[in-house]
Design a protein around this motif. Structure first.
Motif, short mmCIF file in Angstrom:
data_model
loop_
_atom_site.label_atom_id
_atom_site.label_comp_id
_atom_site.label_asym_id
_atom_site.label_seq_id
_atom_site.Cartn_x
_atom_site.Cartn_y
_atom_site.Cartn_z
N GLU A 56 -1.62 6.36 -3.70
CA GLU A 56 -1.09 5.87 -2.57
C GLU A 56 -1.49 6.25 -1.06
O GLU A 56 -1.89 5.92 0.16
CB GLU A 56 0.21 6.60 -2.40
N GLU A 57 -0.67 7.49 -0.66
CA GLU A 57 -1.53 8.03 0.83
C GLU A 57 -3.30 7.85 1.09
O GLU A 57 -3.17 7.43 2.54
CB GLU A 57 -1.14 9.95 0.40
N ARG A 58 -4.55 8.20 0.81
CA ARG A 58 -5.25 7.29 0.85
C ARG A 58 -5.75 6.42 0.61
O ARG A 58 -6.46 5.71 2.04
CB ARG A 58 -6.18 8.71 -0.29
N LEU A 59 -5.77 5.58 -0.05
CA LEU A 59 -5.81 4.22 -0.50
C LEU A 59 -4.71 3.19 1.20
O LEU A 59 -5.12 2.26 1.57
CB LEU A 59 -5.30 3.80 -2.01
N PHE A 85 -4.45 -0.67 1.17
CA PHE A 85 -4.03 -1.35 0.42
C PHE A 85 -3.01 -0.71 -0.24
O PHE A 85 -2.67 0.22 0.04
CB PHE A 85 -5.08 -0.44 -0.36
N GLY A 86 -2.49 -1.44 -1.02
CA GLY A 86 -0.37 -1.14 -1.38
C GLY A 86 -1.35 -0.46 -3.03
O GLY A 86 -2.74 -0.57 -3.27
N VAL A 87 -0.64 0.63 -3.81
CA VAL A 87 -1.11 0.62 -5.20
C VAL A 87 -0.23 0.35 -5.97
O VAL A 87 0.74 0.49 -5.84
CB VAL A 87 -1.66 2.33 -5.69
N SER A 88 -0.73 -0.44 -7.33
CA SER A 88 -0.02 -0.42 -8.79
C SER A 88 -0.21 0.65 -9.37
O SER A 88 -1.29 0.17 -9.99
CB SER A 88 0.94 -2.08 -8.66
N TRP A 89 0.73 0.88 -10.94
CA TRP A 89 0.43 1.15 -12.02
C TRP A 89 1.00 0.67 -13.49
O TRP A 89 1.53 0.74 -13.52
CB TRP A 89 0.54 2.69 -11.34
N ALA A 109 4.10 1.44 -5.91
CA ALA A 109 3.85 2.51 -4.37
C ALA A 109 3.86 1.91 -3.48
O ALA A 109 2.88 2.07 -3.04
CB ALA A 109 3.43 3.87 -5.23
N GLY A 110 4.87 1.66 -3.41
CA GLY A 110 4.83 1.11 -1.64
C GLY A 110 3.84 -0.34 -1.87
O GLY A 110 3.27 -0.52 -2.31
N PRO A 111 4.08 -1.26 -0.38
CA PRO A 111 3.51 -1.94 -0.11
C PRO A 111 2.43 -2.12 0.42
O PRO A 111 1.78 -1.23 0.88
CB PRO A 111 5.08 -3.10 1.24
N ALA A 112 1.77 -4.01 -0.14
CA ALA A 112 0.77 -3.20 0.77
C ALA A 112 -0.09 -3.73 2.16
O ALA A 112 0.41 -4.71 2.47
CB ALA A 112 -0.20 -4.48 -0.51
N ARG A 113 -0.33 -3.12 3.23
CA ARG A 113 -0.33 -3.22 4.16
C ARG A 113 -1.51 -4.52 4.53
O ARG A 113 -0.60 -5.04 6.03
CB ARG A 113 -0.93 -2.06 5.06
N ALA A 114 -2.11 -4.56 4.08
CA ALA A 114 -2.69 -5.52 4.49
C ALA A 114 -2.84 -7.37 3.34
O ALA A 114 -3.69 -7.61 3.01
CB ALA A 114 -4.54 -5.13 4.58
N GLY A 115 -1.77 -6.86 1.96
CA GLY A 115 -1.42 -7.66 2.01
C GLY A 115 -2.25 -7.85 0.65
O GLY A 115 -2.49 -8.64 -0.41
#
Length: 319
Positions: free
Chosen positions: A52-55, A60-64, A22-28
């Motif tokens: 996704e919004e808060r992290l 940070f990105g999120v995967s489920w 759910a979106g790329p991790a901004r800091a990898g």
């Protein structure tokens, strides 16, 4: 809508339905979270994109990751924050030496799991299960309810014939008459009650509070306490939202749970507390009773101090 095997299996079965990034991790860095179909609050957070919004704001990105068999990923550390699980499950992960920290719990919901038989069955008490084939998911909270109810009735676990089935398979077996009784939790309990008349031999009342526990890999909790705090706060808010907005919660969850009838989802939500709080070590005394019962039934290889687990506590003002 008619509840069919195809409907339920399509929505509720599968060991691992994959990673939904759910979106790329901004800091990898991507935070990996698991959930299961009974993980109502995590399902809501996923559907609404809350984490996704808060992290994402923290880099940070999120995967489920959706699982039905949760013990293996908990034992192996396959994700960072794990699906919420019934009280019995951590006994098995603790027995396996999994490095897990408890960071939240849902308060008691003892009516959300039960041992059932068809209404027309001649089985009327737990003692009547002697020699019977009883479906149960190995290592689940309902595994303990079954063991505890048998112990309370003076019937050794060895005197039933357990059929270890995952929930969707148990539903099919119950409908076909392949098992004579079934120890099961919501939403499957509510599903079968909506499909046919059943008799409840016992729910968790007097055996277990049916607390649900949220765990995180211990190393991750030490490295990223702020992430854990963010998830904790989001869970608290989601629980309050479900209870404060029951119709909206049903409308959100019904299609995600395979277009279940709204009344089934409403029943599930009514029986769960969804009250998320920090874990108090004193509250783990019930975990000790579960561990002792499992050891005496030969389900774990050694006695455990079930209270000897790492606990994460929220920062002041967030618990």
């Amino acid at each position: 809508m008619t509840l069919t095997r195809r409907t339920v299996a399509g929505a509720l079965a599968g060991s691992l339905l994959g990673t939904l990034a759910a979106g790329p991790a901004r800091a990898g860095r991507t935070v990996k979270l698991s959930y299961q179909r009974s993980s109502t609050l995590l399902t809501i957070l996923k559907a609404r994109g809350t984490l996704e919004e808060r992290l994402g704001a923290q880099g940070f990105g999120v995967s489920w990751h959706l699982f039905t068999k949760v013990i293996e990923p908990m034992n192996t550390g396959a994700v960072d924050l794990h699906a919420d699980v019934a009280d019995a499950v951590p006994i098995f992960t603790q027995s396996a030496g999994a490095p897990l920290t408890f960071y939240a719990m849902e308060a008691a919901s003892p009516r959300a799991e039960a041992i059932i038989v068809p209404e027309e069955s001649s089985i009327r008490t737990i003692a009547d299960l002697k020699g019977c084939r009883v479906g149960v998911s190995k290592g689940s909270g309902c595994h303990f309810i079954l063991a505890g109810a048998l112990q309370r009735a003076g019937l050794p676990f060895s005197e039933i014939r357990p059929a270890y089935l995952e929930a969707a398979d148990g539903l099919a077996a119950f409908e076909r008459g392949d098992i004579e009784a079934w120890s099961i939790w919501d939403p499957f309990l509510a599903i079968v009650q909506a499909k046919r008349p059943v008799r409840v031999l016992a729910d968790a009342t007097g055996l277990s509070s049916y607390n649900r526990y949220y765990t995180v890999n211990t190393a991750f909790a030490a490295e990223h306490p702020g992430i854990v705090a963010t998830v904790f706060s989001a869970l608290v808010e989601a629980g309050l939202w479900v209870k404060g907005n029951p119709k909206e919660a049903v409308a959100l969850l019904a299609p995600i749970w395979g277009d279940l009838p709204p009344e089934v989802v409403a029943t599930v939500n009514a029986r769960r507390s969804y009250a998320v709080r920090p874990v108090d070590r004193a509250a783990l005394s019930e975990q000790q009773a579960i561990a002792d019962t499992f050891f005496e039934a030969g389900l774990i290889p050694r006695r455990l101090d079930a209270t000897d687990v790492p606990l994460w506590q929220p920062p002041a003002g967030r618990g």
